[in-house]
Design an enzyme around this catalytic site. Structure first.
Site, PDB file in Angstrom:
ATOM      1  N   LEU A 189       0.924  -1.228   0.007  1.00  0.00           N
ATOM      2  CA  LEU A 189       0.116  -0.028  -0.036  1.00  0.00           C
ATOM      3  C   LEU A 189       0.804   1.320   0.099  1.00  0.00           C
ATOM      4  CD1 LEU A 189      -2.664  -1.074   2.678  1.00  0.00           C
ATOM      5  CD2 LEU A 189      -2.910  -1.470   0.258  1.00  0.00           C
ATOM      6  N   GLY A 249      -1.739   6.471  -2.464  1.00  0.00           N
ATOM      7  CA  GLY A 249      -2.960   6.593  -3.421  1.00  0.00           C
ATOM      8  C   GLY A 249      -4.095   5.466  -2.831  1.00  0.00           C
ATOM      9  N   HIS A 250      -3.631   4.303  -2.012  1.00  0.00           N
ATOM     10  CA  HIS A 250      -4.476   3.409  -1.313  1.00  0.00           C
ATOM     11  C   HIS A 250      -5.085   4.162  -0.162  1.00  0.00           C
ATOM     12  CE1 HIS A 250      -1.850   0.445  -3.409  1.00  0.00           C
ATOM     13  NE2 HIS A 250      -2.931   0.070  -3.988  1.00  0.00           N
ATOM     14  N   VAL A 286      -3.479   9.850  -7.545  1.00  0.00           N
ATOM     15  CA  VAL A 286      -2.455  10.574  -6.327  1.00  0.00           C
ATOM     16  C   VAL A 286      -0.946  10.481  -6.837  1.00  0.00           C
ATOM     17  CG1 VAL A 286      -1.513  10.577  -3.943  1.00  0.00           C
ATOM     18  CG2 VAL A 286      -3.985  10.000  -4.334  1.00  0.00           C
ATOM     19  N   SER A 340       2.465   0.724  -7.068  1.00  0.00           N
ATOM     20  CA  SER A 340       3.156  -0.406  -6.178  1.00  0.00           C
ATOM     21  C   SER A 340       4.252  -0.806  -7.113  1.00  0.00           C
ATOM     22  CB  SER A 340       2.489  -1.377  -5.949  1.00  0.00           C
ATOM     23  OG  SER A 340       1.265  -1.221  -5.004  1.00  0.00           O
TER      24      SER A 340
END
Length: 290
Positions: free
Chosen positions: A35, A38-39, A178, A188
C-alpha cells in the site's frame, strides 16, 4: 482493527458488526497490497463515507498473464497493516490464493467492448481475472460502496459496467490519481524502477500535461495529437511504448482520427502504458471539457 484470513472469519466479523448496528454502512477498498498514499486516500474516503471500512489485500493470480510479475509483485504485510490501521480500516481481509480459489474457477466473467483496447488488448484475460475477484469480494463483503483509483481508469469503467449489467447493489466510487511531488503517479510497481528509470518515467505525467495545451489548438486532430505525444515519449531513451490512445469515456470506443479534438463532446480518456526496463507503468487523464 480485525484481521481476517479466511472467508468464514470475514463473514463472522461482518455479521457481528451488522448485528450490533443493523443499519451500518460498509465501504470496500480492494487492493493487491504494498500500500501507498494512493491506497490510503481510498481508505480515508471510505472512512468518511461509511460506518465500516473493509480493506482487501490479495494479489490475484487470475489477472496476471504467464509472463507477468505475479511472483515478484511486491509484498509487505506488516507495512500494509500499519498503513491500514493508521488510515481508518476496520476489517482487513487477507486471504491466501488457496482460500480464494480452493478449486480452479470454471466460471468466466467477461465484459466486452470496454476491455477490447488499452490494457485489455495488451494483457489478454486480465480483466476476466479482475471481474472474478471483484465479484467474489462484492458477494463476500456486500458493501454499499466500493472505492477504486482512477489511475486505472479502464478498470473503473469495466467494474462499473459489470456492476450495472449484473444489477449488483454497490455504488462504485472513482477516486483521483495521487501523484508524487514531481508528478509521477503512485504505483506499487514504482519500487521496481532504477534511479534512471524513475527519472525518465516522469515523461508520462509531463506528456499528459503537454496534451492539455496541444488540444487547445484549433487544427489538432486525434491522429496528430497522438503522433506528437508518441514522439514526446520516445525522446526518453528507456521508454518503450505499449499504447497511447484517446478514447471516449467510459465506453472506451475509438474516435475518428481525423476529428478535431477541440470539437469533440463528452468525456475523453487519454491513456498510456509505457515500459521502463522490466516495469510497465500506466497513467491517464480524463478530459471532461475540451
Amino acid at each position: 482493527m480485525i484481521i481476517c484470513r479466511t472467508k468464514q472469519q470475514l463473514r463472522h466479523a461482518l455479521r457481528e458488526e451488522r448485528t450490533k448496528q443493523p443499519a451500518i454502512s460498509t465501504g470496500l477498498v480492494p487492493t493487491m497490497g504494498y500500500l501507498h498514499e494512493g491506497h490510503a486516500s481510498l481508505i480515508r474516503q471510505s472512512a468518511r463515507d461509511n460506518d465500516l471500512t473493509v480493506l482487501s489485500i490479495f494479489v490475484n493470480p487470475l489477472q496476471f498473464g504467464p509472463n507477468e510479475d505475479f511472483e515478484r509483485y511486491p509484498r509487505d504485510e506488516q507495512r500494509d497493516l500499519e498503513l491500514a490501521e493508521k488510515n481508518g480500516v476496520d476489517i482487513v481481509f487477507m486471504p491466501s490464493v488457496e482460500e480464494m480459489y480452493p478449486v480452479k474457477p470454471l466460471t468466466r466473467l467477461t465484459v466486452d467492448v470496454v476491455t477490447e483496447r488499452l490494457c485489455g488488448a495488451s494483457r489478454p484475460g486480465h480483466f476476466d481475472g479482475v471481474g472474478i475477484v471483484v465479484s467474489k469480494l462484492f458477494h463476500l463483503v456486500q458493501p454499499q460502496r466500493a472505492y477504486f483509483g482512477l489511475k486505472d481508469a479502464q478498470q473503473v469503467a469495466v467494474i462499473q459496467r459489470m456492476t450495472d449489467d449484473l444489477d449488483i447493489p454497490v455504488e462504485i466510487v472513482p477516486c483521483p490519481i495521487v501523484r508524487e511531488p514531481d508528478g509521477l503517479a503512485l504505483s506499487s510497481r514504482n519500487v521496481y524502477l532504477s534511479a534512471e528509470e524513475r527519472l525518465q518515467a516522469l515523461v508520462l505525467s509531463q506528456t499528459l500535461a503537454e496534451a492539455s495545451e496541444l488540444i487547445k489548438r484549433d487544427d489538432m486532430t486525434v491522429d496528430a495529437l497522438l503522433e506528437q505525444l508518441r514522439a514526446r515519449i520516445q525522446r526518453s531513451p528507456l521508454a518503450d511504448i505499449d499504447y497511447i490512445e484517446l478514447l471516449a469515456y467510459p465506453d472506451l470506443t475509438p474516435l475518428d482520427g481525423a476529428a478535431i479534438v477541440k470539437k469533440l463532446s463528452g468525456k475523453l480518456l487519454l491513456a498510456l502504458a509505457v515500459r521502463f526496463g522490466r516495469t510497465r507503468l500506466i497513467d491517464n487523464r480524463i478530459i471532461e471539457e475540451v
